[in-house]
Enzyme design. Structure first.
Site, PDB file in Angstrom:
ATOM      1  CE  LYS A  57      30.124  34.604  30.870  1.00 18.91           C
ATOM      2  NZ  LYS A  57      29.064  35.519  31.350  1.00 18.91           N
ATOM      3  CB  SER A 309      37.535  37.533  30.366  1.00 21.46           C
ATOM      4  OG  SER A 309      37.318  37.978  29.036  1.00 21.46           O
TER       5      SER A 309
END
Lengths: 323, 323
Positions: A57, A309
């Site tokens: 992110k 991720s």
């Protein structure tokens, strides 16, 4: 509708790379032989869970904040998130001396609220039935803040696209498959764009939880969809709506979506840390769950990249899984 | 005594690299900001726990086996180990079609015995008070096997030295400190040789458990020492005797030894997986335990490499730690 959306370019991703490269970790692409008995392929983990703040992110947020005008920077930014996006925005905004307001839903874990505050964000935690978007829009308007969307923004998508650049840079052979978890679709939109524009033959596979398959629904209906409710152990993938930018990129560049159950995610997470010493969060392990589900359809000897991720797992959940 | 020992050369390590590079993972050097509040330094994890078979041991074994004569290869090899060395030898010998005999002590975990057998080794598990070395020597002599020592062999040391080459290759700036766990000393001997011969200013710090500090004792007494008993949670570091080769290399190239307690190792292991999503075994986490212990002595802004040597943690132990 999606016809009006302008897709990001390869140059947009290169620009993002130039902006963020000195501030993010170039995360390792880790080859693995630990699953050879299960999967007759060359498996590589793109270990974005070793990124600063524990997830990809940071990349999009950095690119977005660096592209604000000076005035926007002075007034501040706002977002809604209880997870990795909130932490990354709080961390980055504080580094850049930008005031950040983070709206968090009532169910947010205490430690996540605390962490975002510690990084310096102004956290506004809502009550049970509050309308998140309504509150966000009201505060945004009232204070003139700029929205840093968790996924549906060209700068966010271009930032996440730098993951794709790194995959190509570190791969000895261009991969045959890249499996990417899908929440709102920012990560896969960026990765798919960066890889497909150079190597259209690479299969980009999105992975959604069965209980939060908003992008699967959108692609099937050929329009940006919403879900009445989401229900998945992978909180990082539980976006209840698709984005118009992410939908357009995924429609153009993503080959397929695989749906995985919570049980499959948990098993993938467990295997990753028992066999490969890597501790992913449920969202982070979803790509591997899909690879395990599709193991008989992946050709022998194929080069498969699995994007891990994020790694910010709740310790209570981890205890449950290994007990 | 150690004067008679010939140290390995930088060229020996380059030769090992040439032999093994295509068969091992070049493991990532992962920068970490997760411990900035604790340690005001630039911390990098050399993540050798992502090596094939989960530890650095594969490197030395590969180099040793490739340097056997054809006759030695035909007759076979033998070792004594219950841990990562056994697994790496079983795995590599089987790949090279060399028969491997592994002597394992009575207390060896069932899954480790099973795993070595699965890789194709002939496992001989001894009874409680058996003299491991006596049995080994007897079988070795009887069958004409070649010993693949877990650490005290120039080829093993040169193989482990390739970890040092990779650290230098991946470091943007030459590190100020490299912390390395010490069992028999094979890993640190190789790393120290490869780094010190090029950059003598780098501080190489060995780390031993308080309950298995045989190399600390050896260096203090200035002779190869043994321990009457060992007692440490870090089974991978519980060698009861030092080696003459490793002693000589460590005496020449290692700056200091830090002793860590089991509690410090467990806390380091816990922090690594809670804060950095990395699951190390106790031996693998020992280097980080030493860094935490010495945090006030490490200069602000120093570049510190922490070698995470292995990740094959017992799941029962992990459960105990996170509960």
């Amino acid at each position: 509708m999606e016809d009006k959306i302008e897709l990001i370019t390869y140059q947009d991703i290169l620009n993002a790379h130039k902006i963020i490269a000195d501030h993010v970790h170039h995360t390792p692409l880790i080859p693995s032989i630990n699953f050879k008995e299960t999967l007759d392929a060359n498996l590589f983990f793109k270990a974005e869970l070793f990124q600063k703040i524990g997830s990809f992110k940071l990349r999009g947020v950095l690119n977005k904040l660096h592209n604000l005008t000076e005035e926007e920077k002075n007034v501040g930014v706002i977002t809604v998130s209880s997870g990795n996006h909130a932490q990354s925005l709080a961390y980055t905004a504080s580094k850049l001396d930008i005031h950040a307001v983070v709206i968090m839903p009532f169910f947010s874990a205490k430690n996540k609220v605390k962490k975002a505050k510690k990084f310096g964000a102004e956290v506004i935690q809502l009550e049970e039935n509050a309308d998140l978007m309504a509150v966000l829009n009201e505060i945004k308007k009232e204070r003139g803040l700029t929205l840093v969307h968790p996924f549906d923004d060209p700068f966010i998508i271009a930032g996440q696209g730098t993951v794709g650049l790194e995959i190509l840079q570190d791969s000895v052979i261009v991969p045959d498959y890249v499996f990417v978890p899908v929440g709102g679709g920012g990560l896969i939109s960026g990765i798919a764009t960066s890889i497909k524009l150079k190597h259209p033959q690479v299969k980009i596979i999105g992975v959604e939880p069965i209980g939060a398959a908003v992008m699967h629904k959108s692609l099937r209906k050929n329009e940006v969809a919403t879900l009445d409710r989401v229900n998945s152990i992978a909180d990082g993938l539980s976006a209840p709506f698709a984005g118009k930018y992410t939908f357009a990129h995924m429609k153009r560049f993503v080959d397929d979506i695989v749906l995985v159950s919570d049980d499959e995610i948990i098993e993938a997470l467990r295997l990753l840390f028992v066999e490969a010493n890597i501790l992913a969060e449920p969202a982070g392990a979803a790509g591997f769950a899909a690879i395990l589900q599709k193991k008989n359809e992946i050709e022998a000897g194929a080069n498969v990249v699995c994007v891990l991720s994020g790694g910010n797992i709740d310790l209570h959940l981890l205890k449950k899984i290994i007990n």
